[in-house]
Scaffold this active site. Structure first.
Site, PDB file in Angstrom:
ATOM      1  N   GLU A   1       1.805  12.396 -28.350  1.00  0.00           N
ATOM      2  CA  GLU A   1       2.006  12.172 -29.696  1.00  0.00           C
ATOM      3  C   GLU A   1       1.130  10.843 -30.272  1.00  0.00           C
ATOM      4  O   GLU A   1       1.044  10.099 -31.499  1.00  0.00           O
ATOM      5  CB  GLU A   1       2.968  11.727 -29.741  1.00  0.00           C
ATOM      6  CG  GLU A   1       4.224  12.827 -29.959  1.00  0.00           C
ATOM      7  CD  GLU A   1       5.898  12.911 -29.573  1.00  0.00           C
ATOM      8  OE1 GLU A   1       6.238  11.826 -29.592  1.00  0.00           O
ATOM      9  OE2 GLU A   1       6.415  13.696 -29.887  1.00  0.00           O
TER      10      GLU A   1
ATOM     11  N   LYS B   1      -0.396   9.669 -24.593  1.00  0.00           N
ATOM     12  CA  LYS B   1       0.480   9.055 -24.192  1.00  0.00           C
ATOM     13  C   LYS B   1       1.352   9.780 -23.668  1.00  0.00           C
ATOM     14  O   LYS B   1       1.747   9.220 -22.713  1.00  0.00           O
ATOM     15  CB  LYS B   1       1.708   9.213 -25.868  1.00  0.00           C
ATOM     16  CG  LYS B   1       2.935   9.172 -25.367  1.00  0.00           C
ATOM     17  CD  LYS B   1       3.996   9.552 -26.581  1.00  0.00           C
ATOM     18  CE  LYS B   1       5.589   8.952 -26.423  1.00  0.00           C
ATOM     19  NZ  LYS B   1       5.901   9.572 -27.510  1.00  0.00           N
TER      20      LYS B   1
HETATM   21  C1  BGC Z   1       8.035  12.420 -26.086  1.00  0.00           C
HETATM   22  C2  BGC Z   1       8.331  13.741 -26.555  1.00  0.00           C
HETATM   23  C3  BGC Z   1       9.516  14.110 -25.362  1.00  0.00           C
HETATM   24  C4  BGC Z   1      10.268  12.699 -26.653  1.00  0.00           C
HETATM   25  C5  BGC Z   1      12.019  13.172 -26.056  1.00  0.00           C
HETATM   26  C6  BGC Z   1       9.117  11.454 -27.138  1.00  0.00           C
HETATM   27  O1  BGC Z   1       8.925  10.061 -26.772  1.00  0.00           O
HETATM   28  O2  BGC Z   1       6.337  11.638 -26.414  1.00  0.00           O
HETATM   29  O3  BGC Z   1       7.501  14.907 -26.111  1.00  0.00           O
HETATM   30  O4  BGC Z   1      10.383  14.978 -26.630  1.00  0.00           O
HETATM   31  O5  BGC Z   1       9.958  11.816 -26.197  1.00  0.00           O
HETATM   32  O6  BGC Z   1      12.154  13.007 -24.584  1.00  0.00           O
END
Ligand code: BGC
Length: 774
Positions: A494, A606
Site C-alpha cells: 500500500e 510496506k
Molecule cells: C495491510 C492490509 C491488511 C490490513 C488489515 C493493512 O496494514 O496493508 O494488507 O489487509 O492492514 O490487516
C-alpha cells in the site's frame, strides 16, 4: 519493544503491575470464544489508563463515513463491531474507599492468562490509602461450551482489618467506542430488570438512515452468589438502575483473613441468534442453565474443551521458550476469535481484542487465515469461511455495479461486515482490487487441501464466475503494448497507489480466469447437468465469455526487467531511487516519520507484493527466479504491515536463508507480546497470527499439498533443538516432528497415508509412525 511479559510455555504472565503498559496487557489478556469476547480489563473500578472492551460477534453499527473530500462510490458508513455491555463489573468500596489499583499501593501482583484453558487469573495484594491491606483473586473465562456465557469468580480477603464492604455487581451498557467517527453513542436502552442477585439489560443498536443495515438487540443477563469462607451466604441486595445500567448492591462484613467470593454468571444473547420475541425469555433460561451447572462444572468443561482444541493444533518448539510461548499465543488467539460454527461470522484483524479495523473482514482471511483453519480444525470451519463470501456474492455484484461494472461482475469489498463495502480511502476502496483474487485463490486452496471438489458445484463456481467477469471488464487493451493491461491499482504494497500493471494483480487476474475455465471444463466433462445448471444460474454465455477470458489469459501484460531478470512490481518501478532499508535506519517506521508523498515516491515496500504472488504460485517459478526476486525486493521491504514477515519466512526457508527466516519468524511470532509495532494497546494482530502459524508449518515444516498428498521439506532453525506440529489432512490426524535432520510422521488417526518427504513417497500405517532422515 517491551519485554515485561514473563516467558512461560503455556501462560502469558504479567508479574508486578505495569500500569504504564496496562492497555497493552489488556489486549494480550483478551478472552474470546468465537461468539463473544473482551479485553483483559479489571473487574473493579480502575481510574488509570484502560480501554474497556467487550464485543459480541456479528453485532455492529454503521458508523457514518468521515472523509475530507467525498468521492462518488464511497460507502456511506464504516461497519464496526461495537463495544457492548460490560458484564464483568464488580466494584468494591471499603468504608468510603473505592478499591482501585490506580490509587492503591500494590504489594504484589500477577495477571496470567492460561492458554491451556482460556482462563484469566489475577492475584494481588494491595494497600488502600487508609492502610487496609486486601488480597484480590479473580478468575474469569468465556465458556467454549456455552458460548453465550462468561463467568467471574472474584474474591477479596481483608488481611489486616475487620470492617465492612459495599459490593456492586453490575451490567454496564453505558459504553462507547473510542474510534467512533462522530463521537456517536451506538446503543439505545430497550429494557432493564433487577431482582435479588440477578439483573437483565437489553440494548439495541441505534437505527441508521440506511435501510440495508439492520439493528441488533443484545440482551445481557447476570446472576451471582456470594460466599464467605467457602460457605454460601445470603446478603440483602439493593437494586440500582441508571440509563443503560443495572446493578445489585450489597453490604458484607469483612473478617480478617476470611475470603469473600462473588461468583457471577453472565450471558449475552443477540438478535442475530434468537428471534426478537424470544430474546428476553431465552436470556433468562440460558442464564438459569449456566448458573445451575455451576462454576466448577463450567470450569471443568472449559478445561476439557480447550484440551481438545490443543490436541489438534499444538505446536511444540524445543530449546526456545520465547518462540514456544509465542506460537501458542498466536494459535490460542486464533482459536478464540473464530470457531467456524457460523458462516455469517468472519475474522476481524483485531478479533475481540480492540476497536481498530472495526472487527470487519479483510482479504486477510483468505490470504492468511484459511490455511490455519484448514489444517487445524474440522473441514466445515474453513468451508464456512468460504461460504461467507458466497453469501455476499449478490452484494459484491451490486458493489461492482456502483462502480460501473455490469453483467454479473463481482467486486468483493476491501472491508465488510454484511457484504457492502465499508472502506473509504479511494486508493484502497477502488484500487486495491487484488482482494478479489485472494477470494478466488482461497477456493483453489481449500479444494487442493480437502479434495472437496463438490464445493465448486455448490458454491465456488458462482463466485469464480462473478470475479472472472470483473477481471474481464477491469482489464483494457493497450494498443501500444498489444497486450491487456490493468491500470490504476494498489497492490498489496500500500506504499504505492494508483499504479499501472501491478504484477501481482495482473498475475492473479490471469490465474483466476484460467482457474475458472478449468473448473468449468472439468465439470462439463464430469457432470453436464450440473454444468448447465450453473451456466443457467449465472446467465453465463459460456462460449463467448470464456473466449474473451482466454484472450486475456493469452495476452496479459507483465512488467519485467530483462537485464536483472526480475519481475517488476509495476510499470516504472525502476525509475525509483533504489535504496536499501539499512540506508534509512533512523527513518523507520516510515509511515510515522515520512510524509505520504515521500513514501509514495520511494522504493520502500510496506509488505510482500511480488513475493506474495510468488508465495501463492510458487510452483510457477524456479528457485533461482525466487532467489533473484527475493534478493531484489526484500532489502527494500520495511514490513510495516504485520502480514509481511511471514511470507518472507516461507521464502527464506526455501532459499536456505536460515538467519533471515528466523529473524522474520521472531518478528511475526512475538509481534504483540513484544509490541514490535508499538500499537498492541489498540488490540492484537489476529490475522497476522495466522502468518506465524504459516511460518512454522509452511516455512520451517515446508508443508505443502502436492498432487493430493501432503509434502514436507523441513528445515530446523539453529536456535531450536526440534519442533513438532499437528495437522489434519483428509481424514487423517498427523503429528509431525522434526529433530536434527530427521522427520517423524505419526499417524494418530485415520487410515494408512502416503506423504512426501523431499519428494520421496513415505507410507505411514494407521496408528503408527515413520521416521525419515533427509
Ligand atoms: C495491510 C492490509 C491488511 C490490513 C488489515 C493493512 O496494514 O496493508 O494488507 O489487509 O492492514 O490487516
Amino acid at each position: 519493544m517491551k519485554n515485561y511479559i514473563t516467558l512461560d510455555e503455556w501462560c502469558i504472565v504479567e508479574n508486578g503491575f505495569h500500569a504504564e503498559h496496562n492497555e497493552i496487557t489488556e489486549s494480550l489478556m483478551s478472552l474470546g470464544n468465537g461468539r463473544m469476547g473482551g479485553r483483559g480489563n479489571f473487574e473493579e473500578t480502575y481510574s488509570g489508563k484502560t480501554l474497556q472492551g467487550n464485543y459480541v460477534a456479528g453485532v455492529w453499527f454503521p458508523d457514518k463515513t468521515r472523509v475530507g473530500w467525498w468521492k462518488n462510490g464511497y460507502p456511506n458508513y464504516f461497519a464496526k463491531v461495537i463495544n457492548a455491555c460490560n458484564w464483568t463489573g464488580i466494584n468494591i468500596e471499603i468504608e468510603g474507599e473505592i478499591v482501585d489499583l490506580n490509587t492503591a499501593k500494590i504489594h504484589n501482583f500477577t495477571r496470567s492468562l492460561d492458554m491451556r484453558t482460556g482462563v484469566l487469573e489475577r492475584n494481588c495484594t494491595i494497600e488502600l490509602v487508609s492502610g487496609k491491606m486486601l488480597k484480590i483473586h479473580s478468575i474469569r473465562f468465556l465458556s467454549l461450551i456455552d458460548d453465550e456465557s462468561g463467568l467471574v469468580k472474584y474474591s477479596i480477603t481483608p488481611l489486616n482489618f475487620f470492617g465492612s464492604a459495599i459490593v456492586t455487581v453490575s451490567l454496564d451498557g453505558d459504553v462507547s467506542n473510542k474510534d467512533s467517527n462522530h463521537g456517536e453513542i451506538f446503543w439505545n436502552e430497550i429494557s432493564k430488570e433487577t431482582g435479588h442477585g440477578v439483573g437483565f439489560l437489553t440494548l439495541e443498536t441505534k437505527k441508521s438512515v440506511w435501510d440495508t443495515v439492520p439493528t441488533f438487540k443484545v440482551s445481557t443477563g447476570m446472576k451471582f452468589d456470594v460466599y464467605q469462607a467457602g460457605e454460601k451466604v445470603e446478603c440483602q441486595t439493593f437494586p440500582i438502575k441508571k440509563e443503560k445500567y443495572i446493578a445489585n448492591l450489597f453490604n458484607i462484613n469483612l473478617v480478617e483473613g476470611e475470603e469473600i467470593s462473588i461468583v457471577k454468571f453472565a450471558v449475552n444473547l443477540s438478535s442475530e441468534n434468537h428471534s426478537i420475541n424470544d430474546l428476553s425469555e431465552n436470556t433468562k433460561n440460558y442464564l438459569e442453565k449456566v448458573a445451575n451447572k455451576g462454576f466448577d462444572t463450567m470450569l471443568t468443561e472449559q478445561k476439557a474443551a480447550w484440551a481438545k482444541k490443543w490436541e489438534g493444533n499444538d505446536i511444540q518448539i524445543e530449546g526456545d521458550l520465547a518462540a514456544q510461548q509465542a506460537i501458542r499465543f498466536n494459535i490460542f488467539q486464533l482459536q478464540q476469535t473464530y470457531t467456524g460454527e457460523d458462516a455469517r461470522l468472519n475474522i476481524g484483524p483485531k478479533g475481540f481484542t480492540g476497536e481498530k479495523y472495526g472487527g470487519v473482514t479483510y482479504w486477510d482471511t483468505e490470504a492468511y487465515c484459511l490455511p490455519f483453519y484448514l489444517s487445524t480444525s474440522e473441514q466445515k470451519v474453513a468451508r464456512n469461511l468460504l461460504i461467507y463470501r458466497h453469501n455476499h456474492l449478490q452484494k459484491a455484484i451490486e458493489n461492482a455495479e456502483k462502480l460501473g461494472f455490469s453483467g454479473g461482475a463481482a467486486l468483493y469489498p476491501m472491508v465488510t461486515m454484511n457484504g457492502e463495502e465499508c472502506h473509504n480511502e479511494w486508493e484502497i476502496t477502488f484500487e486495491e482490487i487484488h482482494r478479489n483474487g485472494a477470494i478466488a485463490y482461497a477456493i483453489f486452496d481449500y479444494i487442493r487441501y480437502t479434495g472437496d471438489a463438490q464445493y465448486l458445484e455448490e458454491y465456488g463456481l458462482e463466485v469464480l464466475t462473478g470475479i472472472s467477469r470483473f477481471w474481464a471488464q477491469r482489464v483494457n487493451w493497450s494498443e501500444e503494448k498489444n497486450k491487456y493491461v490493468i491500470l490504476g491499482v494498489t497492490g498489496p504494497n500500500e506504499y504505492e497507489n494508483n499504479v499501472n500493471n501491478n504484477w501481482y494483480t495482473n498475475y492473479l487476474a490471469k490465474w483466476c480466469l484460467s482457474y475458472t475455465i478449468k473448473c468449468f471444463e472439468d465439470l462439463k466433462n464430469t457432470n453436464q447437468h450440473k454444468f448447465q445448471e450453473i451456466v443457467g444460474k449465472t446467465h453465463l454465455n459460456y462460449s463467448s465469455e470464456t473466449e474473451k477470458w482466454q484472450h486475456i489469459i493469452d495476452n496479459m501484460y507483465f512488467p519485467y526487467d530483462e537485464q536483472r531478470q526480475i519481475i517488476l512490481q509495476q510499470d516504472g518501478f525502476l525509475d525509483k531511487e533504489l535504496l536499501n532499508v539499512n540506508d534509512i535506519a533512523n527513518h523507520r517506521p516510515i509511515n510515522q516519520k515520512w510524509s505520504w508523498d515521500r513514501i509514495l515516491r520511494s522504493c520502500f515496500i510496506k509488505q510482500a507484493d511480488i513475493l506474495q504472488g510468488m508465495y501463492f504460485f510458487e510452483e510457477d517459478f524456479s528457485l533461482e527466479e525466487l532467489r533473484r526476486n527475493f534478493d531484489f525486493y526484500e532489502p527494500m521491504t520495511v514490513h510495516e504491515s504485520s502480514l509481511s514477515p511471514c511470507v518472507h519466512v516461507i521464502h527464506a526457508a526455501r532459499l536456505d536463508k536460515k538467519d533471515k527466516a528466523y529473524e522474520m519468524y521472531v518478528r511475526t511470532a512475538r509481534l504483540d507480546l513484544d509490541n514490535y509495532n508499538n500499537d498492541t494497546e489498540d488490540g492484537l494482530h489476529i490475522t497476522s497470527m495466522a502468518g506465524t502459524w504459516l511460518s512454522v508449518v509452511k516455512g520451517f515444516g515446508g508443508m505443502r499439498v502436492i498432487n493430493d498428498k501432503l509434502s514436507f521439506e523441513p528445515f530446523l532453525p539453529e536456535q531450536w533443538q526440534g519442533f513438532s506440529f499437528r495437522t489434519g489432512f483428509r481424514g487423517n490426524s498427523l503429528n509431525i516432528s522434526i529433530k536434527g535432520k530427521t522427520i517423524e510422521i505419526k499417524n494418530i488417526s485415520g487410515d494408512e497415508i502416503t506423504v512426501l518427504v523431499y519428494g520421496k513417497e513415505v507410507m505411514v500405517a494407521a496408528k503408527s509412525y515413520t521416521s525419515v532422515t533427509y
